[in-house]
Design a protein around this motif. Structure first.
Motif, mmCIF file in Angstrom:
data_model
loop_
_atom_site.group_PDB
_atom_site.id
_atom_site.type_symbol
_atom_site.label_atom_id
_atom_site.label_comp_id
_atom_site.label_asym_id
_atom_site.label_seq_id
_atom_site.Cartn_x
_atom_site.Cartn_y
_atom_site.Cartn_z
ATOM 1 N N VAL A 178 2.850 19.121 11.562
ATOM 2 C CA VAL A 178 2.354 20.479 11.352
ATOM 3 C C VAL A 178 3.468 21.456 11.694
ATOM 4 O O VAL A 178 4.088 21.366 12.751
ATOM 5 C CB VAL A 178 1.123 20.769 12.235
ATOM 6 C CG1 VAL A 178 0.672 22.220 12.071
ATOM 7 C CG2 VAL A 178 -0.015 19.817 11.898
ATOM 8 N N GLU A 179 3.746 22.387 10.773
ATOM 9 C CA GLU A 179 4.761 23.407 11.017
ATOM 10 C C GLU A 179 4.072 24.741 11.311
ATOM 11 O O GLU A 179 3.258 25.207 10.520
ATOM 12 C CB GLU A 179 5.663 23.576 9.794
ATOM 13 C CG GLU A 179 6.510 22.357 9.457
ATOM 14 C CD GLU A 179 7.358 22.600 8.226
ATOM 15 O OE1 GLU A 179 8.112 23.599 8.214
ATOM 16 O OE2 GLU A 179 7.236 21.813 7.264
ATOM 17 N N ALA A 180 4.405 25.316 12.460
ATOM 18 C CA ALA A 180 3.878 26.635 12.828
ATOM 19 C C ALA A 180 4.954 27.668 12.537
ATOM 20 O O ALA A 180 5.983 27.712 13.215
ATOM 21 C CB ALA A 180 3.487 26.651 14.290
ATOM 22 N N GLU A 181 4.730 28.483 11.515
ATOM 23 C CA GLU A 181 5.716 29.485 11.104
ATOM 24 C C GLU A 181 5.165 30.879 11.400
ATOM 25 O O GLU A 181 4.276 31.373 10.707
ATOM 26 C CB GLU A 181 6.031 29.342 9.619
ATOM 27 C CG GLU A 181 6.663 27.993 9.273
ATOM 28 C CD GLU A 181 7.224 27.957 7.868
ATOM 29 O OE1 GLU A 181 6.858 28.826 7.043
ATOM 30 O OE2 GLU A 181 8.040 27.065 7.577
ATOM 31 N N PHE A 182 5.676 31.490 12.461
ATOM 32 C CA PHE A 182 5.155 32.772 12.920
ATOM 33 C C PHE A 182 6.278 33.753 13.198
ATOM 34 O O PHE A 182 7.397 33.374 13.533
ATOM 35 C CB PHE A 182 4.325 32.595 14.202
ATOM 36 C CG PHE A 182 2.972 31.987 13.978
ATOM 37 C CD1 PHE A 182 1.870 32.790 13.753
ATOM 38 C CD2 PHE A 182 2.807 30.614 13.981
ATOM 39 C CE1 PHE A 182 0.613 32.239 13.545
ATOM 40 C CE2 PHE A 182 1.564 30.044 13.769
ATOM 41 C CZ PHE A 182 0.461 30.864 13.552
ATOM 42 N N GLU A 183 5.941 35.018 13.039
ATOM 43 C CA GLU A 183 6.784 36.126 13.477
ATOM 44 C C GLU A 183 6.058 36.831 14.611
ATOM 45 O O GLU A 183 4.837 37.029 14.551
ATOM 46 C CB GLU A 183 7.024 37.121 12.333
ATOM 47 C CG GLU A 183 7.870 36.586 11.187
ATOM 48 C CD GLU A 183 9.349 36.543 11.520
ATOM 49 O OE1 GLU A 183 9.786 37.342 12.383
ATOM 50 O OE2 GLU A 183 10.065 35.717 10.929
ATOM 51 N N GLN A 184 6.782 37.211 15.651
ATOM 52 C CA GLN A 184 6.171 37.924 16.771
ATOM 53 C C GLN A 184 7.082 39.059 17.202
ATOM 54 O O GLN A 184 8.301 38.944 17.166
ATOM 55 C CB GLN A 184 5.910 36.968 17.941
ATOM 56 C CG GLN A 184 7.143 36.306 18.507
ATOM 57 C CD GLN A 184 6.817 35.139 19.417
ATOM 58 O OE1 GLN A 184 6.973 33.995 19.013
ATOM 59 N NE2 GLN A 184 6.376 35.415 20.644
ATOM 60 N N ALA A 454 11.670 36.981 4.858
ATOM 61 C CA ALA A 454 12.263 38.306 5.066
ATOM 62 C C ALA A 454 11.248 39.403 4.756
ATOM 63 O O ALA A 454 11.146 40.399 5.496
ATOM 64 C CB ALA A 454 13.503 38.470 4.192
ATOM 65 N N ALA A 455 10.485 39.240 3.675
ATOM 66 C CA ALA A 455 9.484 40.242 3.315
ATOM 67 C C ALA A 455 8.381 40.316 4.361
ATOM 68 O O ALA A 455 7.929 41.407 4.743
ATOM 69 C CB ALA A 455 8.893 39.921 1.938
ATOM 70 N N PHE A 456 7.951 39.147 4.843
ATOM 71 C CA PHE A 456 6.905 39.124 5.856
ATOM 72 C C PHE A 456 7.399 39.720 7.172
ATOM 73 O O PHE A 456 6.696 40.492 7.829
ATOM 74 C CB PHE A 456 6.423 37.687 6.073
ATOM 75 C CG PHE A 456 5.360 37.554 7.120
ATOM 76 C CD1 PHE A 456 4.154 38.242 7.009
ATOM 77 C CD2 PHE A 456 5.555 36.755 8.237
ATOM 78 C CE1 PHE A 456 3.175 38.130 7.978
ATOM 79 C CE2 PHE A 456 4.579 36.637 9.208
ATOM 80 C CZ PHE A 456 3.389 37.317 9.078
ATOM 81 N N ALA A 457 8.623 39.408 7.561
ATOM 82 C CA ALA A 457 9.197 39.967 8.780
ATOM 83 C C ALA A 457 9.302 41.479 8.689
ATOM 84 O O ALA A 457 9.059 42.195 9.677
ATOM 85 C CB ALA A 457 10.567 39.345 9.045
ATOM 86 N N ALA A 458 9.651 41.983 7.516
ATOM 87 C CA ALA A 458 9.736 43.438 7.332
ATOM 88 C C ALA A 458 8.363 44.088 7.500
ATOM 89 O O ALA A 458 8.234 45.178 8.073
ATOM 90 C CB ALA A 458 10.307 43.760 5.954
ATOM 91 N N GLN A 459 7.315 43.410 7.010
ATOM 92 C CA GLN A 459 5.959 43.934 7.171
ATOM 93 C C GLN A 459 5.557 43.948 8.642
ATOM 94 O O GLN A 459 4.956 44.919 9.130
ATOM 95 C CB GLN A 459 4.983 43.063 6.371
ATOM 96 C CG GLN A 459 3.532 43.486 6.491
ATOM 97 C CD GLN A 459 2.606 42.545 5.728
ATOM 98 O OE1 GLN A 459 2.947 42.040 4.673
ATOM 99 N NE2 GLN A 459 1.435 42.301 6.282
ATOM 100 N N ILE A 460 5.883 42.897 9.372
ATOM 101 C CA ILE A 460 5.594 42.840 10.810
ATOM 102 C C ILE A 460 6.332 43.962 11.536
ATOM 103 O O ILE A 460 5.774 44.629 12.428
ATOM 104 C CB ILE A 460 6.002 41.468 11.380
ATOM 105 C CG1 ILE A 460 5.094 40.362 10.832
ATOM 106 C CG2 ILE A 460 5.976 41.474 12.901
ATOM 107 C CD1 ILE A 460 3.682 40.388 11.364
#
Length: 593
Positions: A178-184, A454-460
């Motif tokens: 299982v890969e947990a891919e998160f931005e915090q 990159a797009a998701f990180a920018a949204q965060i």
């Protein structure tokens, strides 16, 4: 033919529910209400059992009583405030839990007990032991606020500190693919660490140790004050344990050893000849909610649970679980704005967070109240963290308990990639996508591509900066200072007060006093208390239940027509419209009623 039988099944199910189940439930509620409103005896001892568990606020769903659960912190505060002035109530007996009580709830209850005692009434707290589980120190703090603290003879005083465990799944995820891919954002936003780490990070350990120490020291300081000793002395005695009940008595950690029946007999003796014990639930039901008097009113808007978009709250019609639904909560604030008698709003918030979009919708209502000249005072309950702080950030004034968990000014998001894990069990996951590259960004079948990440990180990042901006505006702090104290870190109310995220330490009573002051109402003036959102009537709650079946809803429409009751028909049609919206339909306007 199949559709015919399905429709007929829905019709008969609706008839059964409406003609059999509904009357039974309504009769049960009526009987329960009638039996619970017996007047208090002339010499009453209230018995408050904290072993049943607590919510912060009383559910507005009338059927929550069928889902179990105990009292709410707000109900205890409200009822004790009324009991202070009730000449029939002479004393209070508290049954303490062997484990912990939520720290902020314990703070609020302790304050209510101290006010009750100041009215000249006696309080005995009885314990069947203090176990080394969770925040037992908070249970002891409540017991220490009583006139006397009793323990059963066979019970053990095992409170020696405060510990908490965390489970980390990183190695298990690696083992099973299982890969947990998160931005915090940022290092203190530790909610995702259980998925991405195998141990505490330095930031996680630092923040968690800090708030645990704050809660522990605050509870012991309060207990030391009530036990008329010093914090160092009490801490040294407690940490040298555990003790038997006799040893605890010898070290003056408790006042008396005895069974609960002995405590009941003693408190009845002190309450006067013919004293009777009355269950706290029954007394609370007989009194109802505190309403106050006067021409001016203060609105109390409640919000407990995760913050979500929409309306309704809770899939279980008989459950006591709560959620802060953005439509409902914003509407409650707007209703208070439109009420000309309401001069200020106390917004009771107890939430660990939730949707930024839902939080912003509620915050917009808070801004509207201030713009209408109605101050908003936030009273923080057990939690007001992340989204819970977002909706509080621009209030006129923020009151928190010393042990409220707040702040967590940060954001996180991500996904689990399950394709490899499922493949090990012979399950193949495949994805099809139509549209742009970001369309399958949250598919669990594959990892983020570099562009998606990159797009998701920018949204965060955008959400984090929006959060910082709200706090900067509401707390009148430079954005750089907010970023410095934010970074996703959780603070206790006491810590948050020192760094400017909270204005005052206290509970609902302090929030009400501040609301009067901000509304320019004399401190000694009587005010009415108006609660929002209004509790649902049994019919309203049942209407939501019927909404799960289109056929059953049609039966209700038919019955409404037969009964020539436009309100019943209108209610069901509104339910149908709401259900359509919830299913994704575009409904531009309600049908005229």
């Amino acid at each position: 033919m199949k559709q015919f039988f399905l429709t007929m099944g829905g019709v008969f199910a609706g008839l059964f529910l409406f003609l059999i189940v509904v009357p039974f439930i309504l009769i049960s509620i009526a009987i329960s209400s009638a039996t619970s409103r017996e007047p208090a005896p002339a010499h009453t001892v209230l018995e408050l059992d904290l072993r049943e568990g607590l919510t912060d606020q009383t559910p507005t769903n009338p059927f929550a009583i069928f889902g179990g659960g105990g009292l709410s912190t707000m109900q205890i505060v409200d009822t004790l405030a009324q009991a202070e002035d009730d000449s029939r109530v002479k004393a209070l007996l508290i049954r303490l839990p062997e484990a912990g009580v939520t720290p902020a709830a314990a703070d609020e209850i302790r304050q209510a007990i101290r006010r009750f005692r100041r009215s000249g009434k006696v309080v005995i707290a009885h314990s069947q032991g203090f176990q080394p589980v969770g925040t037992t120190v908070s249970s002891y703090m409540i017991g220490a606020s009583a006139s006397e603290l009793w323990m059963q003879n066979t019970a053990s005083f095992q409170l020696t500190g405060f510990s908490a465990d965390a489970i980390f799944l990183r190695r298990a995820f690696d083992k099973f693919g299982v890969e947990a891919e998160f931005e915090q954002r940022y290092e203190y936003k530790n909610a995702v660490n259980e998925y991405t780490q195998s141990d505490f990070t330095p930031a996680h350990r630092e923040a968690m140790t800090a708030w645990m120490t704050s809660i522990y020291d605050s509870a012991l300081a309060n207990a030391a004050q009530d036990r008329k000793t010093t914090l160092p002395a009490l801490k040294a005695t407690i940490e040298a344990g555990p003790y038997s009940s006799g040893q605890a008595l010898q070290r003056r950690l408790i006042d008396k050893i005895g069974h609960v029946e002995e405590a009941e007999n003693e408190i009845k003796r002190r309450a006067g000849r013919g004293a009777e014990i009355m269950d706290f639930h029954d007394y609370a039901a007989s009194q109802g909610e505190r309403t106050g008097s006067g021409s001016d009113a203060i609105a109390i808007v409640g919000g407990e649970g995760a913050i979500m978009t929409g309306r309704g709250g809770g899939a279980d019609p008989f459950g006591s679980g709560s959620a802060i639904m953005s439509d409902d909560t914003a509407e409650a604030i707007y209703d208070a704005i439109e009420d000309k008698s309401v001069k200020a709003i106390v917004f009771r918030v107890s939430s660990p967070g939730g949707s930024p979009e839902a939080s912003e919708q509620i915050l917009a209502a808070v801004r509207a109240a201030k713009a209408a000249g109605k101050p908003v005072v936030v009273s923080m309950g057990d939690y007001a963290a992340s989204g819970g702080y977002w909706i509080s950030s621009e209030a006129s004034w923020i009151v928190a308990q010393p042990s409220t968990l707040t702040g967590s000014i940060g954001v996180f998001g991500g996904k689990f990639v399950l394709a490899d894990a499922l493949g090990r069990f012979g399950v193949d996951m495949r994805n099809l996508t139509v549209g742009g590259e970001y369309s399958d960004a949250f598919s669990p079948s594959s990892s983020f591509t570099p562009a998606q990440r990159a797009a998701f990180a920018a949204q965060i990042d955008r959400t984090y900066e929006e959060f910082v901006a709200r706090v900067s505006t509401g707390r009148r702090l430079p954005p750089a200072r907010v970023r410095e104290i934010a970074r996703g870190r959780v603070w206790t109310g006491a810590q948050a007060h020192r760094i400017g995220l909270v204005d005052q330490l206290g509970g609902l009573e302090e929030a009400l006093a501040k609301a009067k002051q901000l509304a320019r109402i004399d401190a000694d003036a009587n005010v009415r208390l108006k609660r929002y959102p209004q509790p649902k009537s049994p019919f309203e709650a049942l209407s939501r239940m019927f909404g799960v079946s289109g056929e059953a809803a049609q039966v209700l429409v038919g019955i409404g027509g037969v009964m020539n009751d436009p309100a019943a028909e209108a209610t069901v049609r509104r339910i149908q419209t709401d259900r359509a919206r919830a299913s994704g339909a575009s409904v531009l306007a309600e049908q005229p009623y």
